[in-house]
Write an enzyme that holds these catalytic residues in place. Structure first.
Site, PDB file in Angstrom:
ATOM      1  N   HIS A  56      38.117  42.951  47.274  1.00  0.00           N
ATOM      2  CA  HIS A  56      38.561  43.791  48.385  1.00  0.00           C
ATOM      3  C   HIS A  56      37.591  43.545  49.531  1.00  0.00           C
ATOM      4  O   HIS A  56      36.399  43.308  49.287  1.00  0.00           O
ATOM      5  CB  HIS A  56      38.459  45.273  48.052  1.00  0.00           C
ATOM      6  CG  HIS A  56      39.289  45.726  46.901  1.00  0.00           C
ATOM      7  ND1 HIS A  56      38.863  45.682  45.606  1.00  0.00           N
ATOM      8  CD2 HIS A  56      40.526  46.268  46.867  1.00  0.00           C
ATOM      9  CE1 HIS A  56      39.798  46.158  44.819  1.00  0.00           C
ATOM     10  NE2 HIS A  56      40.827  46.523  45.548  1.00  0.00           N
ATOM     11  N   ASP A  59      34.405  45.258  48.897  1.00  0.00           N
ATOM     12  CA  ASP A  59      33.563  44.829  47.773  1.00  0.00           C
ATOM     13  C   ASP A  59      32.519  43.851  48.302  1.00  0.00           C
ATOM     14  O   ASP A  59      31.423  43.736  47.766  1.00  0.00           O
ATOM     15  CB  ASP A  59      34.361  44.065  46.700  1.00  0.00           C
ATOM     16  CG  ASP A  59      35.461  44.886  46.064  1.00  0.00           C
ATOM     17  OD1 ASP A  59      35.392  46.120  46.119  1.00  0.00           O
ATOM     18  OD2 ASP A  59      36.408  44.269  45.517  1.00  0.00           O
ATOM     19  N   MET A  90      42.362  34.903  45.526  1.00  0.00           N
ATOM     20  CA  MET A  90      43.080  36.112  45.971  1.00  0.00           C
ATOM     21  C   MET A  90      42.116  37.050  46.677  1.00  0.00           C
ATOM     22  O   MET A  90      40.932  37.103  46.350  1.00  0.00           O
ATOM     23  CB  MET A  90      43.693  36.800  44.731  1.00  0.00           C
ATOM     24  CG  MET A  90      44.426  38.091  44.974  1.00  0.00           C
ATOM     25  SD  MET A  90      43.379  39.564  44.893  1.00  0.00           S
ATOM     26  CE  MET A  90      43.741  40.131  43.229  1.00  0.00           C
ATOM     27  N   LYS A 185      52.043  50.811  40.559  1.00  0.00           N
ATOM     28  CA  LYS A 185      51.374  51.700  39.589  1.00  0.00           C
ATOM     29  C   LYS A 185      52.067  53.055  39.700  1.00  0.00           C
ATOM     30  O   LYS A 185      52.360  53.492  40.817  1.00  0.00           O
ATOM     31  CB  LYS A 185      49.885  51.810  39.942  1.00  0.00           C
ATOM     32  CG  LYS A 185      49.059  52.545  38.895  1.00  0.00           C
ATOM     33  CD  LYS A 185      47.578  52.536  39.261  1.00  0.00           C
ATOM     34  CE  LYS A 185      46.761  53.199  38.180  1.00  0.00           C
ATOM     35  NZ  LYS A 185      45.329  53.297  38.538  1.00  0.00           N
ATOM     36  N   GLU A 219      50.646  44.511  36.671  1.00  0.00           N
ATOM     37  CA  GLU A 219      49.442  44.763  35.857  1.00  0.00           C
ATOM     38  C   GLU A 219      49.849  45.395  34.532  1.00  0.00           C
ATOM     39  O   GLU A 219      50.599  46.369  34.503  1.00  0.00           O
ATOM     40  CB  GLU A 219      48.473  45.684  36.604  1.00  0.00           C
ATOM     41  CG  GLU A 219      47.284  46.088  35.715  1.00  0.00           C
ATOM     42  CD  GLU A 219      46.161  46.802  36.439  1.00  0.00           C
ATOM     43  OE1 GLU A 219      45.830  46.395  37.569  1.00  0.00           O
ATOM     44  OE2 GLU A 219      45.627  47.768  35.876  1.00  0.00           O
ATOM     45  N   HIS A 222      49.473  49.183  34.206  1.00  0.00           N
ATOM     46  CA  HIS A 222      50.309  50.006  35.079  1.00  0.00           C
ATOM     47  C   HIS A 222      51.719  50.171  34.527  1.00  0.00           C
ATOM     48  O   HIS A 222      52.290  51.267  34.592  1.00  0.00           O
ATOM     49  CB  HIS A 222      50.340  49.418  36.493  1.00  0.00           C
ATOM     50  CG  HIS A 222      48.981  49.406  37.136  1.00  0.00           C
ATOM     51  ND1 HIS A 222      48.754  48.892  38.379  1.00  0.00           N
ATOM     52  CD2 HIS A 222      47.781  49.861  36.692  1.00  0.00           C
ATOM     53  CE1 HIS A 222      47.460  49.022  38.683  1.00  0.00           C
ATOM     54  NE2 HIS A 222      46.858  49.602  37.662  1.00  0.00           N
ATOM     55  N   ASP A 257      44.263  55.941  33.170  1.00  0.00           N
ATOM     56  CA  ASP A 257      44.151  54.541  33.597  1.00  0.00           C
ATOM     57  C   ASP A 257      42.898  53.914  32.965  1.00  0.00           C
ATOM     58  O   ASP A 257      41.788  54.121  33.425  1.00  0.00           O
ATOM     59  CB  ASP A 257      44.042  54.567  35.127  1.00  0.00           C
ATOM     60  CG  ASP A 257      43.869  53.196  35.732  1.00  0.00           C
ATOM     61  OD1 ASP A 257      44.107  52.196  35.035  1.00  0.00           O
ATOM     62  OD2 ASP A 257      43.494  53.141  36.911  1.00  0.00           O
ATOM     63  N   ASP A 259      42.123  50.462  31.986  1.00  0.00           N
ATOM     64  CA  ASP A 259      41.592  49.151  32.408  1.00  0.00           C
ATOM     65  C   ASP A 259      40.699  48.499  31.353  1.00  0.00           C
ATOM     66  O   ASP A 259      39.585  48.056  31.642  1.00  0.00           O
ATOM     67  CB  ASP A 259      40.821  49.274  33.746  1.00  0.00           C
ATOM     68  CG  ASP A 259      41.749  49.451  34.941  1.00  0.00           C
ATOM     69  OD1 ASP A 259      42.927  49.054  34.861  1.00  0.00           O
ATOM     70  OD2 ASP A 259      41.288  49.992  35.965  1.00  0.00           O
ATOM     71  N   ASP A 289      41.954  42.277  35.594  1.00  0.00           N
ATOM     72  CA  ASP A 289      41.654  43.475  36.379  1.00  0.00           C
ATOM     73  C   ASP A 289      41.287  44.576  35.403  1.00  0.00           C
ATOM     74  O   ASP A 289      42.110  45.425  35.062  1.00  0.00           O
ATOM     75  CB  ASP A 289      42.858  43.872  37.236  1.00  0.00           C
ATOM     76  CG  ASP A 289      42.482  44.992  38.189  1.00  0.00           C
ATOM     77  OD1 ASP A 289      41.282  45.332  38.250  1.00  0.00           O
ATOM     78  OD2 ASP A 289      43.367  45.534  38.850  1.00  0.00           O
TER      79      ASP A 289
END
Ligand code: GLT
Ligand code: MN
Ligand code: MN
Length: 389
Positions: A56, A59, A90, A185, A219, A222, A257, A259, A289
């Site tokens: 991002h 980030d 990406m 999501k 994902e 999700h 969530d 992950d 992710d």
């Protein structure tokens, strides 16, 4: 001897800075790991054998960085990429952390927030392209509601469309070689998030001005949070030519969530996913992710990252075995058997075909009585996965 489960660049394994950089904060607890810089994270990813790193905007470059700070950070990051050989396939925008986005970004009720979100995304697209990104992800984490008194849900979709249309035009105007991938999501962090599933995203894409530039980034976690079959969502996206990217992780159904590391919860669906991607020849990134358990130090973070890639490669080998297993293949041949007698009724409609079909007779009872041997097929699959075949 080389280990066949060792990650190599051609496997296209990527991680976000936010994944191995996750410091283990949760709604009930403080961070458990010291933050590492983007440069340190690039070196960590190189050490475990990843191919690429995604980010991002924030980030990499803090939201309040000066232009001079931005340039220094980007320079150092590029140097780390050169030193390690990692690439940036990406990039994406953080449109969810800052309090300005508490009621959404592209779908916020406040036109100033919507305009700021567009401006932030244009800048983040420039940053991503500067570092080589070819795919740009949109995850609308805050695009939703807690109460439907607050937003017109149809109006929100119109705002979403207007924003994506604006940004595809921006990309064209700049002459960038960049495609968008929309990530669905169902909830978290909002009570309900708009366009909650990959299927909803696929329908939305067809209403855009440049649908050819826009695909999806499904994902695992999700779709599982929504109680759906992830492989089916991915297959629909692939069949529509829209599988531009994929977020791999794992998640128990009905939970928060999570992950988790790829394959940590549901090995069988992970197997069918890897088999699908490899069978169809998906060529995009295999992006993990996910993040390490909160119990881990940075050695544990490396175990987490290595585990994601190793499990993928083991499942890829299992898929090859499955495709070559004589008993499984013989069963599949039986299941797919076609004596050609129905060929006259297949394919496109014609009035003659319809008339001939109406005149045909079927033994309905016999059709219903035929056993399909899926129990045997599934048990063979389980035994192959358990390593006894
Ligand atoms: C966030 C989210 C992910 C998205 C990322 C992209 S950020 O961690 O949980 O699913 O893919 O914005
Ligand atoms: Mn997620
Ligand atoms: Mn994701």
């Amino acid at each position: 001897m080389t280990d066949q489960y060792e990650p190599r660049p051609e496997h296209k394994f990527t991680f976000g800075l936010w994944t191995v950089g996750n410091i283990g904060r949760d709604p009930f607890g403080e961070p458990v790991r010291q933050p590492l810089s983007p440069v340190e994270l690039v070196h960590l990813l190189a050490e475990v054998g990843a191919y690429g790193v995604n980010f991002h905007d924030n980030d990499l470059v803090p939201i309040d960085a000066t232009p001079a700070e931005r340039d220094r950070i980007v320079r150092e990051f590029k140097q780390a990429l050169e030193e390690t050989g990692l690439v940036v396939p990406m990039a994406t925008t953080n449109l969810f952390t800052d309090p300005a986005f508490k009621d959404g970004a592209l779908t916020s009720n406040d036109p100033r927030v919507r305009a700021y979100a567009l401006q932030k995304t244009m800048n983040a697209i420039d940053l991503g392209v500067e570092l080589g990104a070819k795919v740009y992800v949109f995850w609308g984490g805050r695009e939703g509601t807690e109460t439907d008194a607050s937003k017109d849900p149809a109006g929100a979709i119109k705002r979403y469309r207007e924003a994506i249309n604006f940004l595809t035009e921006y990309v064209i105007d700049q002459g960038y070689d960049l495609r968008f991938a929309l990530e669905a999501k169902p909830n978290e962090p909002r009570g309900d998030i708009f366009l909650p599933t990959t299927g909803a995203m696929l329908a939305f894409i067809e209403t855009l001005d440049h649908p050819e530039m826009v695909g999806v980034n499904p994902e695992v976690a999700h779709e599982h949070m929504a109680g759906l079959n992830f492989v089916h969502a991915v297959a629909q996206a692939w069949e529509a030519g829209k599988l531009f990217h994929i977020d791999l992780n794992d998640q128990a159904f009905g939970r928060y969530d999570q992950d988790f590391r790829f394959g940590a919860v549901n090995l069988k669906s992970a197997f069918f996913l890897v088999k699908f991607l490899e069978d169809v020849g998906y060529e995009g990134s295999r992006h993990f992710d996910a993040h390490a358990y909160r119990t881990e130090d940075y050695e544990g973070v490396k175990d987490f990252a290595r585990g994601c890639m190793r499990t993928y490669l083991i499942l890829k080998e299992k898929a090859r075995q499955w495709n070559e297993d004589p008993e499984i293949q013989a069963l599949l041949e039986e299941i797919r058997a076609d004596d050609g007698s129905m060929a006259a009724y297949q394919g496109a409609y014609s009035a003659d075909k319809a008339a001939a079909l109406r005149a045909e007779t079927f033994d309905r009872v016999a059709l219903g009585q035929r056993g399909l041997a899926y129990e045997r097929l599934d048990q063979l699959t389980v035994e192959l996965l358990l390593g006894v075949r």
